[in-house]
Design an enzyme around this catalytic site. Structure first.
Site, PDB file in Angstrom:
ATOM      1  N   HIS A 156      25.020  -6.638  81.208  1.00 34.63           N
ATOM      2  CA  HIS A 156      25.832  -5.479  81.537  1.00 34.63           C
ATOM      3  C   HIS A 156      26.761  -5.055  80.493  1.00 34.63           C
ATOM      4  CE1 HIS A 156      26.746  -1.652  83.282  1.00 34.63           C
ATOM      5  NE2 HIS A 156      27.576  -2.209  83.551  1.00 34.63           N
ATOM      6  N   ASN A 214      19.678 -10.031  83.485  1.00 31.97           N
ATOM      7  CA  ASN A 214      20.026  -8.704  82.994  1.00 31.97           C
ATOM      8  C   ASN A 214      21.725  -9.352  82.606  1.00 31.97           C
ATOM      9  OD1 ASN A 214      20.204  -6.101  82.099  1.00 31.97           O
ATOM     10  ND2 ASN A 214      21.473  -5.356  83.102  1.00 31.97           N
ATOM     11  N   VAL A 226      21.786  -1.229  91.226  1.00 29.52           N
ATOM     12  CA  VAL A 226      22.016  -1.515  90.019  1.00 29.52           C
ATOM     13  C   VAL A 226      23.101  -1.917  89.602  1.00 29.52           C
ATOM     14  CG1 VAL A 226      22.102   0.081  87.596  1.00 29.52           C
ATOM     15  CG2 VAL A 226      20.525   0.621  90.058  1.00 29.52           C
TER      16      VAL A 226
HETATM   17  C1  GAR Z   1      24.009  -4.131  74.593  1.00 30.44           C
HETATM   18  O1  GAR Z   1      25.777  -3.490  75.232  1.00 30.44           O
HETATM   19  C2  GAR Z   1      24.106  -4.318  76.780  1.00 30.44           C
HETATM   20  O2  GAR Z   1      25.175  -4.470  77.545  1.00 30.44           O
HETATM   21  C3  GAR Z   1      23.350  -2.784  76.700  1.00 30.44           C
HETATM   22  O3  GAR Z   1      23.237  -2.629  75.953  1.00 30.44           O
HETATM   23  C4  GAR Z   1      22.731  -2.427  74.615  1.00 30.44           C
HETATM   24  C5  GAR Z   1      21.767  -3.245  74.113  1.00 30.44           C
HETATM   25  O4  GAR Z   1      22.060  -3.746  72.873  1.00 30.44           O
HETATM   26  N1  GAR Z   1      22.557  -2.084  78.534  1.00 30.44           N
HETATM   27  C6  GAR Z   1      23.073  -2.028  78.863  1.00 30.44           C
HETATM   28  O5  GAR Z   1      23.679  -0.906  79.028  1.00 30.44           O
HETATM   29  C7  GAR Z   1      22.502  -1.754  80.814  1.00 30.44           C
HETATM   30  N2  GAR Z   1      22.392  -0.841  80.923  1.00 30.44           N
HETATM   31  P1  GAR Z   1      20.775  -4.347  71.741  1.00 30.44           P
HETATM   32  O6  GAR Z   1      19.863  -3.923  72.170  1.00 30.44           O
HETATM   33  O7  GAR Z   1      21.505  -4.179  70.824  1.00 30.44           O
HETATM   34  O8  GAR Z   1      20.864  -5.294  72.709  1.00 30.44           O
END
Ligand code: GAR
Length: 192
Positions: free
Chosen positions: A110, A108, A145
């Site tokens: 984050h 993942n 998580v």
């Molecule tokens: C990214 O910033 C990722 O790190 C975050 O969502 C965004 C997705 O952007 N993930 C989380 O917050 C997971 N809990 P993207 O769809 O443009 O890749």
């Protein structure tokens, strides 16, 4: 190449960077499928445009049965011979069943320097705390998580006048560099 599926819920910019890196001749992985739990997620069209199969498995029809939704996704992955799953803005909590099934083979990204700020609203929390740096983390997925072993991190400065949105953009640029590199390093170390 190691066969990777990317799970998304929205924009899919990290997914696009993973797909592009995986298309290089010397890449150790290739993205063979993109799965969204949201119909019409912007990332789906981007996956298709990049020549990658784009699939939707909505969670809504499964109601409260999270595991049934995951089993439907998992069946598609199995049919495609997927070996590693990369979560990229997949905004559903996973059940222990799916995490267990992909233990050691699911990663993942984050948008914080874990263990700082697991969960949501990471950029607002970093600004609130007055942090001088922010960043992102690629980690193995475990039951807790945002708690799995860290595979890589990238740091960016916090600048005067940053809003959560501005900081998020700076971190995302770092995510797009970090994730393909961390995933490539990870799959190279995988035991066959
Ligand atoms: C990214 O910033 C990722 O790190 C975050 O969502 C965004 C997705 O952007 N993930 C989380 O917050 C997971 N809990 P993207 O769809 O443009 O890749």
């Amino acid at each position: 190449k190691v066969r990777v599926a990317v799970l998304i819920s929205g924009t899919g910019s990290n997914m696009v960077s993973l797909v592009a890196a995986g298309q290089a001749a010397d890449a150790p992985y290739e993205v063979v499928a993109v799965v969204s739990n949201i119909a019409g997620a912007a990332g789906l069209a981007k996956a298709q445009a990049a020549g990658v199969e784009a699939l939707t498995v909505e969670h809504r029809p499964f109601g409260k049965d999270r595991e049934a939704h995951e089993r439907a996704i998992d069946a598609l992955l199995a049919e495609r011979g997927v070996q590693v799953v990369a979560l990229a803005g997949y905004m559903r909590l996973l059940t222990p069943w799916l995490v267990g099934r992909w233990a050691g083979r699911m990663v993942n990204i984050h948008p914080s320097l874990l263990p700082l700020y697991p969960g949501l609203n990471t950029h607002a929390r970093a600004l609130e705390a007055g942090d001088a740096e922010a960043g992102c983390t690629v980690h193995l997925v475990t039951e807790g998580v945002d708690e799995g072993p860290v595979l890589g991190q990238a740091r960016v400065p916090v600048q005067a006048g940053d809003t959560p949105e501005i900081l998020a953009e700076r971190v995302k640029a770092a995510e797009h560099r970090l994730y393909p590199q961390a995933l490539a390093d990870f799959v190279r170390r995988l035991k066959p």
